[in-house]
Design a protein around this motif. Structure first.
Motif: not given
Length: 163
Positions: A41-47, A76-78, A80-88, A99-109
């Motif tokens: 996915a993208g951080t922005d919705g331009w495309h 951001p609702s994703w 909840a279902r993701l184990d790992l979010v990989v930023a480029l 965007l992460a709703p919780t610290k636990r979610d932020a730690d997935k990035v």
């Protein structure tokens, strides 16, 4: 249990679809395609709704990877279902952690190149969009190299879930 990974770049037309395609191939080659789900996915919705950049698709096909993609924006609702979010890159990392709703979610990035021991302190995959085909080839090489370490980390996580 399915382990879910989502790669994220800016517009979801260059780096993250390339990472998705490469990692999906690595997962299949490792015999884990029934256990690991790969997305981007993208951080922005331009495309949103557009295909990947034609230069990205060309580099992927020439290297034996599947192409074909429709861009979308990370929701951001994703988390909840993701184990790992990989930023480029580090900008995506910061945006996703905000965007992460919780610290636990932020730690997935995590940054993709953090899985490449040879990357040193340069953990960003440069955006090839404004350059030529060579930038897409360089991006693919970085993604392929980091995907080896990422696959090892995902295997370790899967083993931990099974225990």
């Amino acid at each position: 249990m399915t382990y879910r990974v989502c790669f994220v770049c800016t517009g979801n037309i260059c780096r993250s679809p390339m990472a998705e395609s490469v990692f999906r191939a690595r997962v299949a080659a490792a015999g884990l395609d029934g256990l690991v789900e790969v997305d981007s996915a993208g951080t922005d919705g331009w495309h949103e709704g557009e295909g990947a950049d034609p230069r990205a698709e060309t580099v992927l096909r020439e290297s034996g990877y599947a192409a074909g993609h429709a861009a979308r924006r990370f929701d951001p609702s994703w988390f909840a279902r993701l184990d790992l979010v990989v930023a480029l890159d580090s900008g995506h990392l910061r945006s996703l952690r905000r965007l992460a709703p919780t610290k636990r979610d932020a730690d997935k990035v995590r940054l993709l190149r953090s899985y490449d021991p040879a990357a040193g302190d340069d953990l960003d995959v440069p955006d090839p969009y404004y350059g030529d085909a060579g930038g897409f080839e360089e991006c693919l090489e970085m993604v392929e190299t980091a995907s080896t370490g990422l696959l090892a980390a995902v295997r370790t996580d899967l083993e931990g879930q099974a225990a």
